[in-house]
Design an enzyme around this catalytic site. Sequence first.
Site, mmCIF file in Angstrom:
data_model
loop_
_atom_site.group_PDB
_atom_site.id
_atom_site.type_symbol
_atom_site.label_atom_id
_atom_site.label_comp_id
_atom_site.label_asym_id
_atom_site.label_seq_id
_atom_site.Cartn_x
_atom_site.Cartn_y
_atom_site.Cartn_z
ATOM 1 N N HIS A 67 0.808 -1.230 0.000
ATOM 2 C CA HIS A 67 0.000 0.000 0.000
ATOM 3 C C HIS A 67 0.838 1.276 0.000
ATOM 4 O O HIS A 67 0.304 2.352 -0.284
ATOM 5 C CB HIS A 67 -0.930 0.013 1.204
ATOM 6 N N ASN A 221 -4.856 -14.123 8.011
ATOM 7 C CA ASN A 221 -5.243 -12.818 8.555
ATOM 8 C C ASN A 221 -6.546 -12.356 7.927
ATOM 9 O O ASN A 221 -6.755 -12.481 6.731
ATOM 10 C CB ASN A 221 -4.137 -11.789 8.298
ATOM 11 N N GLY A 251 6.924 -11.404 11.436
ATOM 12 C CA GLY A 251 7.024 -11.749 12.842
ATOM 13 C C GLY A 251 5.887 -11.190 13.675
ATOM 14 O O GLY A 251 5.839 -11.426 14.892
ATOM 15 N N ASP A 276 2.348 -6.204 2.368
ATOM 16 C CA ASP A 276 1.142 -5.509 2.824
ATOM 17 C C ASP A 276 1.548 -4.218 3.538
ATOM 18 O O ASP A 276 0.898 -3.772 4.493
ATOM 19 C CB ASP A 276 0.298 -6.397 3.745
ATOM 20 N N ILE A 310 -4.473 -4.777 13.540
ATOM 21 C CA ILE A 310 -3.242 -4.514 12.803
ATOM 22 C C ILE A 310 -3.632 -3.782 11.520
ATOM 23 O O ILE A 310 -4.665 -4.072 10.917
ATOM 24 C CB ILE A 310 -2.511 -5.828 12.473
ATOM 25 N N GLY A 312 -1.936 -3.250 8.246
ATOM 26 C CA GLY A 312 -0.835 -3.450 7.313
ATOM 27 C C GLY A 312 0.458 -3.692 8.072
ATOM 28 O O GLY A 312 0.463 -4.089 9.246
#
Length: 396
Positions: A67, A221, A251, A276, A310, A312
Amino acid sequence: METNVSVAEHIALAGARLVLPVGVVEGDRLAVEGSRIAAITSGGTEPGDLDLTGYTVVPGFVDLHVHGGGGASYASGIAEEALRAARTHLEHGTTTTIASTVTGEIDEVARQAAVLSELVEDGVLAGIHFEGPFISPGRCGAHRADLLRDPDPALVRKLVDAARGHARMVTLAPELPGGLDSVRMLADLGVIAAVGHTDSDYPTTLEAIDAGATVATHLFNAMPAIAHRAPGPIVALLEDERVTVELINDGVHLHPSVLGLAYGTAGASRVALITDAMGAAGMGDGLYPLGPLQVQVKDGVAMLPDGSSIAGSTLTLDRAFQRSVQVDNLTLNQAAESLSTTPARLLGLADSIGTLEIGKLADLVVVDSGTLDLVAVMRHGRWVLGDEKFAVVRPV
């Protein structure tokens, strides 16, 4: 984008460890002529223009899902910001970039697509990925829920058309009204249909795959977890050989054992490591825009300010490569396959990028063989990053 450390019509690299499709070789000589790899030779003693003993060369990385970076966002609709984001990731080894949008008003996202299309035509970007607004309200993550829309084929087609032939992928939730019809339409148009930000169950996900969906957007996700009597979309996407699964290996998004599960099931040939990344990639902590939302980055982790999701990542693909080998124990070939070969093949670009082979574009990433730290980047035969060792070259 094309500010170069050096430009040379001919250059030979010698002494490096090369990660080739056939395996890892030591000390072979790789020659570049113009924008292409001209030769890969072994067993000789002829010196090169650059002695890369102690370094490893891998194919340039390909990011399917990003992005922004360098404090800039592709969703800004500003060409200068898009250039800065692309340049940031290029300097971290991403030589082929798909620009991802984020949920917004349909007309605004269409305007962004028109701006990004110009950069595709200029060779800066390799295409456009629409992530949202056709996603599940229950799995929207860092997308504004009030701007979400059902994937009505007419609306999906409006965004695809706004990209002027440069739409590469659309992420949608197939369980929503119009979802399966939109998957079929995208497949007919030659645009990748990706399942993501979804509450889909196992049977519906199988229907979407049969309808033409070929990518799982950041698998695990923003989708239901695996349950023993309700396997959900994860199992359906992992087990089908027609599907390439995106993974964010920073991670934060995935536990190493979950990444290992994906590799054990799908293999590197079906895993595409992505960033991402949002605008904070390559930057420090602080507040950054992500489409119409603000994202707080602390200790390198991007979250919505209320801590609910979260938002990105701040990942770059050189770090994903390093982590994949050093933490997740992938081989150099597996890491290169997931960062370069698999996404290049998915995009239909395997004839020109994705592996170190004669005749392909000279998109190269040079890392220290010991630490795997990034050292230099070449795109289309031009050094775009490197220290003084790469500043002066002489003809072969």
